[in-house]
Design a protein around this motif. Sequence first.
Motif: not given
Length: 660
Positions: A220-221, A446, A217, A114, A111
């Motif tokens: 796993q973010s 989000r 995600q 990130e 992402q």
Amino acid sequence: MTLLCGLLVLAALACGSLAAAELLDKDPALLALPVLVGSVIWLCLGGMAGLLLPAAWLWLAAMAGLTVFAALGAGLPALMRRAQSPAFGLFVAGSLAFWLLFAVRQPLFTQWDEFTLWGSACKMVCEQDVLFPAARGYLAGRGSLPGMMLLSYLFQFAAPGFAEWAVFAAYDTLYMAVAALAASLAGRGWRSAVLAFAAVVSLPFFFSVYQPGAVSQVYQSAMGDLALAFVFGGAVCLYLAAGDSPAGLAGCGLVLVFLTLIKDIGLAYALVAVLVMALARAFGQKPVRLRRVFTTAGQALVAAVLIAGAFVLWSVYVMQASGVDKNAVGGEGESVGYATVLLGGLAQLLGIGRTEKFSAILALMLKAPFTLPVCLLGPGVVAMAAALVAQGAAAFCAAPGAARRRVLWISAGLWIGLAAFWVFHLFLYVYNFADIEAYQLKDYARYLGSVHIGMTLASLGLLALACREEKGRAALARLGVCGAAAALVAVCLWRGPRTGFWNYPSSLYDARQEIKARAATVNDYLDWDDEVLLICQGDDVSRWYYYGYELHATIANGFGGTSFGDARDNRWPTTGMTLLPYFSDANEFETVCSRDGLVAFLQEAEYDYILVDWTDEYFCEEFSSLFDAPIPLGTTHDPLLFKIEDGGARMTLVAGGDEA
């Protein structure tokens, strides 16, 4: 080696939690979260003193010493008996499962955020053993908060190098500690603990907006949104379990300080949690005594000041380390302080000086809970209904009197918090977002989804706590927890993602692996203080972010405007770098440029290098004369690194290109 280091730290946390539980005579599942976040706060203090690595080794020694002290005092068999707590076993098993799975799969960051902050900051801290505001290299958000980056460091400080997959495993260890805490509320029976644990673990999947064919995600973010939700819910659950005892309040204080250190809005989450606890403490008993109300208000104010103090202390450190003022937000080239956002937003909300933008976004935000999806079943009203059902069931199953009043006041505090977050995000869209993003309510799911996760998690904690009531009510509460877990799992299987953290396609990382290899061919020629301008024609900024993460230098801003060489007309820096001829159709990431305009821009910017990654016909025709080596069309086996000389009028090849 990274796996061994991670498992060593996990073992140290487990042993430290067991030892603390023995000393305090508590379930170790209740202590896993405070011990973990307290460890991160210790690292933060050590890092601000310039002693991050020594602080980490001292922490490991302290965990070992605490375990030995507890074992000598109570005996090893006593610790082993305490370790048989079902919720504690779920914490260890869940964390171990994530570590082993990620060690085998070894996923990478994907992402954009990130690479601009979360993942890049984790990498900087692990590789340089300093807090990221003082680290060398490119990072867009040096003023951001350090909680999650130091959580990653805690599990990697003893390992050589840096592993991206270990960041995910470290984050998920935190989530397992929160899930175990919620499970411990249901009592010491395995059945109730497993159901509560499963319900909490399923929450992030339920609160996801899944697009068919896309990868999930969840879990796993490297970003902090899910952490905000879990730690907020965990703080409420810890208060439910520990009550108003000094040790319990101290543990809640540690959790709330860590919550503040996750992200700027973490301060708001922490203050809402203080409000929830204060309402329960002041009005949860009957009769309501004025003295208790004032005492609780004073204690809540002290707690809020201490939490805000942690936020301010980090702001002072950031200013000293990097010169960045982190206490401001802004969009479209302007920034304003938090006080201006809050006061100006409140004034406009009351109709004082209301702008057209505020009115338009207010109308969109009023519709959003009924139209914009935040979970697998649709918009926010569905999520609110789920939380309301859990709270209603908890109130029904709680014993009449103080227990039921406590549930009702905590629920009221959660709803007040939800309303406050809605208003706060309204202000952010008005003041912090560019118009094109604000009118789209960018990332609404989000941001508000995290609020809903935290609220629902706390509501499930209320329901789980009712499992400890007298026999009939406990049976109803266990039935409610079972129904919640079954419903969440069923919805996730029915509507949820088919590709998650357990089976990401390897093709997802093709571009990452390619750029990692290409950057390695030029890194030996670069220094962290060098500024490198990337040329990548047609890039959507993905490769720019990837190179910024992989290069051992500072990725430079691109040329975001037009110039004709003799004046500073319309020259402004931007992310990415795609050069286009004048009058071309330009989108958000494309710019218009000429040969003389680029030279003028480079003279002003004073960059050190140009890295040519991908070219097109226009670039080759317009700019080739600036370079002392042939510029191929498209790409080469390795990128071309040129030294910028004569104020940008000449580029000398340093490294790269196809092998001879």
